[in-house]
Design a protein around this motif. Structure first.
Motif, PDB file in Angstrom:
ATOM      1  N   ARG A  66      51.105 -49.377  19.906  1.00 26.24           N
ATOM      2  CA  ARG A  66      50.385 -49.416  21.172  1.00 26.24           C
ATOM      3  C   ARG A  66      51.333 -49.116  22.320  1.00 26.24           C
ATOM      4  O   ARG A  66      52.415 -49.691  22.400  1.00 26.24           O
ATOM      5  N   PHE A  67      50.897 -48.198  23.181  1.00 19.84           N
ATOM      6  CA  PHE A  67      51.665 -47.819  24.364  1.00 19.84           C
ATOM      7  C   PHE A  67      50.809 -48.112  25.585  1.00 19.84           C
ATOM      8  O   PHE A  67      49.750 -47.520  25.758  1.00 19.84           O
ATOM      9  N   ASP A  68      51.252 -49.086  26.385  1.00 16.08           N
ATOM     10  CA  ASP A  68      50.455 -49.547  27.525  1.00 16.08           C
ATOM     11  C   ASP A  68      49.035 -49.921  27.099  1.00 16.08           C
ATOM     12  O   ASP A  68      48.051 -49.595  27.777  1.00 16.08           O
ATOM     13  N   GLY A  69      48.931 -50.571  25.953  1.00 16.42           N
ATOM     14  CA  GLY A  69      47.650 -51.052  25.462  1.00 16.42           C
ATOM     15  C   GLY A  69      46.819 -50.051  24.692  1.00 16.42           C
ATOM     16  O   GLY A  69      45.782 -50.406  24.133  1.00 16.42           O
ATOM     17  N   VAL A  70      47.268 -48.779  24.636  1.00 17.38           N
ATOM     18  CA  VAL A  70      46.520 -47.735  23.925  1.00 17.38           C
ATOM     19  C   VAL A  70      47.091 -47.558  22.527  1.00 17.38           C
ATOM     20  O   VAL A  70      48.307 -47.405  22.351  1.00 17.38           O
ATOM     21  N   ASP A  71      46.237 -47.585  21.525  1.00 18.20           N
ATOM     22  CA  ASP A  71      46.650 -47.382  20.137  1.00 18.20           C
ATOM     23  C   ASP A  71      46.899 -45.892  19.914  1.00 18.20           C
ATOM     24  O   ASP A  71      45.971 -45.127  19.655  1.00 18.20           O
ATOM     25  N   VAL A  72      48.175 -45.473  20.007  1.00 23.34           N
ATOM     26  CA  VAL A  72      48.487 -44.047  19.890  1.00 23.34           C
ATOM     27  C   VAL A  72      48.394 -43.567  18.449  1.00 23.34           C
ATOM     28  O   VAL A  72      48.280 -42.361  18.199  1.00 23.34           O
ATOM     29  N   THR A  73      48.422 -44.487  17.475  1.00 24.51           N
ATOM     30  CA  THR A  73      48.318 -44.068  16.080  1.00 24.51           C
ATOM     31  C   THR A  73      46.921 -43.578  15.728  1.00 24.51           C
ATOM     32  O   THR A  73      46.732 -42.916  14.710  1.00 24.51           O
ATOM     33  N   SER A  74      45.932 -43.890  16.563  1.00 22.74           N
ATOM     34  CA  SER A  74      44.563 -43.460  16.283  1.00 22.74           C
ATOM     35  C   SER A  74      44.135 -42.262  17.130  1.00 22.74           C
ATOM     36  O   SER A  74      43.011 -41.780  16.990  1.00 22.74           O
ATOM     37  N   LEU A  75      45.026 -41.761  17.987  1.00 19.23           N
ATOM     38  CA  LEU A  75      44.665 -40.677  18.891  1.00 19.23           C
ATOM     39  C   LEU A  75      44.673 -39.326  18.175  1.00 19.23           C
ATOM     40  O   LEU A  75      45.489 -39.080  17.278  1.00 19.23           O
ATOM     41  N   SER A  76      43.794 -38.438  18.597  1.00 23.31           N
ATOM     42  CA  SER A  76      43.818 -37.061  18.109  1.00 23.31           C
ATOM     43  C   SER A  76      45.025 -36.356  18.713  1.00 23.31           C
ATOM     44  O   SER A  76      45.654 -36.854  19.655  1.00 23.31           O
ATOM     45  N   ALA A  79      44.503 -35.715  22.419  1.00 18.45           N
ATOM     46  CA  ALA A  79      44.581 -36.941  23.221  1.00 18.45           C
ATOM     47  C   ALA A  79      46.018 -37.462  23.281  1.00 18.45           C
ATOM     48  O   ALA A  79      46.444 -38.010  24.299  1.00 18.45           O
ATOM     49  N   LEU A  80      46.765 -37.276  22.184  1.00 17.79           N
ATOM     50  CA  LEU A  80      48.150 -37.731  22.151  1.00 17.79           C
ATOM     51  C   LEU A  80      49.025 -36.934  23.114  1.00 17.79           C
ATOM     52  O   LEU A  80      49.987 -37.470  23.664  1.00 17.79           O
ATOM     53  N   ARG A  81      48.683 -35.690  23.342  1.00 26.46           N
ATOM     54  CA  ARG A  81      49.507 -34.822  24.181  1.00 26.46           C
ATOM     55  C   ARG A  81      49.725 -35.405  25.578  1.00 26.46           C
ATOM     56  O   ARG A  81      50.811 -35.267  26.148  1.00 26.46           O
ATOM     57  N   GLN A  82      48.735 -36.073  26.127  1.00 29.31           N
ATOM     58  CA  GLN A  82      48.873 -36.612  27.477  1.00 29.31           C
ATOM     59  C   GLN A  82      49.914 -37.724  27.549  1.00 29.31           C
ATOM     60  O   GLN A  82      50.430 -38.034  28.632  1.00 29.31           O
ATOM     61  N   PHE A  83      50.264 -38.327  26.399  1.00 29.63           N
ATOM     62  CA  PHE A  83      51.282 -39.370  26.377  1.00 29.63           C
ATOM     63  C   PHE A  83      52.682 -38.811  26.143  1.00 29.63           C
ATOM     64  O   PHE A  83      53.673 -39.515  26.358  1.00 29.63           O
ATOM     65  N   ARG A  84      52.771 -37.552  25.702  1.00 30.50           N
ATOM     66  CA  ARG A  84      54.061 -37.008  25.300  1.00 30.50           C
ATOM     67  C   ARG A  84      55.068 -36.968  26.438  1.00 30.50           C
ATOM     68  O   ARG A  84      56.267 -37.167  26.220  1.00 30.50           O
ATOM     69  N   GLN A  85      54.619 -36.672  27.651  1.00 29.99           N
ATOM     70  CA  GLN A  85      55.538 -36.644  28.777  1.00 29.99           C
ATOM     71  C   GLN A  85      56.167 -38.012  29.006  1.00 29.99           C
ATOM     72  O   GLN A  85      57.330 -38.112  29.404  1.00 29.99           O
ATOM     73  N   ARG A  86      55.419 -39.053  28.754  1.00 26.10           N
ATOM     74  CA  ARG A  86      55.881 -40.407  29.063  1.00 26.10           C
ATOM     75  C   ARG A  86      56.710 -41.007  27.929  1.00 26.10           C
ATOM     76  O   ARG A  86      57.346 -42.040  28.111  1.00 26.10           O
ATOM     77  N   MET A  87      56.717 -40.392  26.759  1.00 25.15           N
ATOM     78  CA  MET A  87      57.429 -40.909  25.587  1.00 25.15           C
ATOM     79  C   MET A  87      58.357 -39.818  25.066  1.00 25.15           C
ATOM     80  O   MET A  87      57.906 -38.814  24.527  1.00 25.15           O
ATOM     81  N   GLN A  88      59.666 -39.998  25.235  1.00 22.02           N
ATOM     82  CA  GLN A  88      60.620 -38.966  24.883  1.00 22.02           C
ATOM     83  C   GLN A  88      61.721 -39.524  23.984  1.00 22.02           C
ATOM     84  O   GLN A  88      61.844 -40.736  23.798  1.00 22.02           O
ATOM     85  N   ILE A  89      62.545 -38.612  23.438  1.00 27.64           N
ATOM     86  CA  ILE A  89      63.608 -39.015  22.526  1.00 27.64           C
ATOM     87  C   ILE A  89      64.888 -38.266  22.861  1.00 27.64           C
ATOM     88  O   ILE A  89      64.861 -37.092  23.247  1.00 27.64           O
ATOM     89  N   ILE A  90      66.009 -38.973  22.744  1.00 26.68           N
ATOM     90  CA  ILE A  90      67.334 -38.363  22.827  1.00 26.68           C
ATOM     91  C   ILE A  90      67.915 -38.396  21.421  1.00 26.68           C
ATOM     92  O   ILE A  90      68.099 -39.472  20.843  1.00 26.68           O
ATOM     93  N   PHE A  91      68.209 -37.210  20.868  1.00 27.06           N
ATOM     94  CA  PHE A  91      68.701 -37.126  19.501  1.00 27.06           C
ATOM     95  C   PHE A  91      70.211 -37.357  19.445  1.00 27.06           C
ATOM     96  O   PHE A  91      70.930 -37.217  20.437  1.00 27.06           O
ATOM     97  N   GLN A  92      70.689 -37.687  18.261  1.00 32.44           N
ATOM     98  CA  GLN A  92      72.113 -37.936  18.054  1.00 32.44           C
ATOM     99  C   GLN A  92      72.942 -36.696  18.343  1.00 32.44           C
ATOM    100  O   GLN A  92      73.971 -36.770  19.019  1.00 32.44           O
TER     101      GLN A  92
END
Length: 267
Positions: A66-76, A79-92
């Motif tokens: 859950r990200f800010d209360g939204v279950d992202v594991t159930s998103l299409s 729908a998931l794309r709108q969260f991608r900007q807010r959730m990022q990764i720095i690789f090794q």
């Protein structure tokens, strides 16, 4: 802000007789807004897999994120794309993030183009600003990744991530490939930016020295499970799990603990 509930991940192998390899075993974690949670454990403990599940770069076998209360594991996907900007990764390894055929300017500009975040003029203003934010001189923008150092490349990778104004970042061993002096600089930079922007971080490392420097709380992972979690000072000074105690003792014996007395208290 981020809640992982009963996350399990396994892979199957074998053709006739299917066998399951359990990588993450019923893990639950939460990370508060603006907090840095350090996820520490030996190689193969499942840290990276859990971090990528948190961003849904890997699908869990079971459990929810859950990200800010939204279950992202159930998103299409859409729908998931709108969260991608807010959730990022720095690789090794920053080389996995940077295209060797693109200049530093174009590497940092790429997120703006993909997400259509700014016009050409605004983008040209933002790129020097982002390079300055991560401690790089604007004249580096014309160079290619192979023309700059490893520490500079990791700073460029960080600038690319910050271009999207994320609120949650998974930092997966972001300084493990760097020299110790450069490592300290990049860690200080990341901590400073995290505090200024109130970013929420999941900081993954096997290095307890780095974890102590970066984390508000610590979760210790061993063989796919969280064996202990709590405030950084509590875990490192008064561990209760046998694996955590052995890990801290080994770090002290290898003289990796800032040259200080052993922090472990088991009474």
């Amino acid at each position: 802000m981020i809640e992982l509930a009963n996350i399990t991940k396994y892979y199957t192998r074998g053709f006739f007789r299917k066998q399951k390899s359990l990588i993450v075993d019923d893990v639950s974690l939460s990370i508060r807004r603006g907090e840095t949670l350090g996820l520490v454990g030996e190689s193969g403990s499942g840290k990276t897999t859990l971090g990528r599940i948190a961003l849904r770069l890997i699908e869990p076998s079971s459990g929810t994120v859950r990200f800010d209360g939204v279950d992202v594991t159930s998103l299409s996907r859409s729908a998931l794309r709108q969260f991608r900007q807010r959730m990022q990764i720095i690789f090794q390894d920053p080389d996995t993030s940077l295209n060797p055929r693109m200049t530093i300017h174009d590497c940092v500009a790429e997120p703006f183009r993909i997400w259509r975040l700014a016009g050409a003029r605004e983008m040209e203003d933002r790129i020097p600003e982002l390079l300055g934010l991560v401690g790089l001189q604007p004249e580096l923008a014309s160079r290619y990744p192979f023309e700059i150092s490893g520490g500079q490349k990791q700073r460029v990778a960080l600038a690319r991530v910050l271009a999207l104004n994320p609120t949650f970042i998974v930092a997966d061993e972001p300084t493990a490939a760097l020299d110790l002096s450069v490592q300290a600089q990049v860690l200080s930079l990341l901590k400073d930016i995290q505090q200024k922007r109130q970013l929420t971080l999941l900081f993954i490392s096997h290095d307890l020295q780095v974890i102590e420097k970066m984390s508000d709380r610590i979760a210790v992972m061993h063989k796919g499970r969280i064996v202990e979690q709590g405030a950084t000072s509590q875990i490192l000074r008064h561990p209760t799990d046998r694996y955590t105690i052995r890990m801290i003792a080994a770090a002290h014996e290898s003289e990796a603990w800032f040259g200080k007395e052993s922090p472990v208290t088991t009474e």
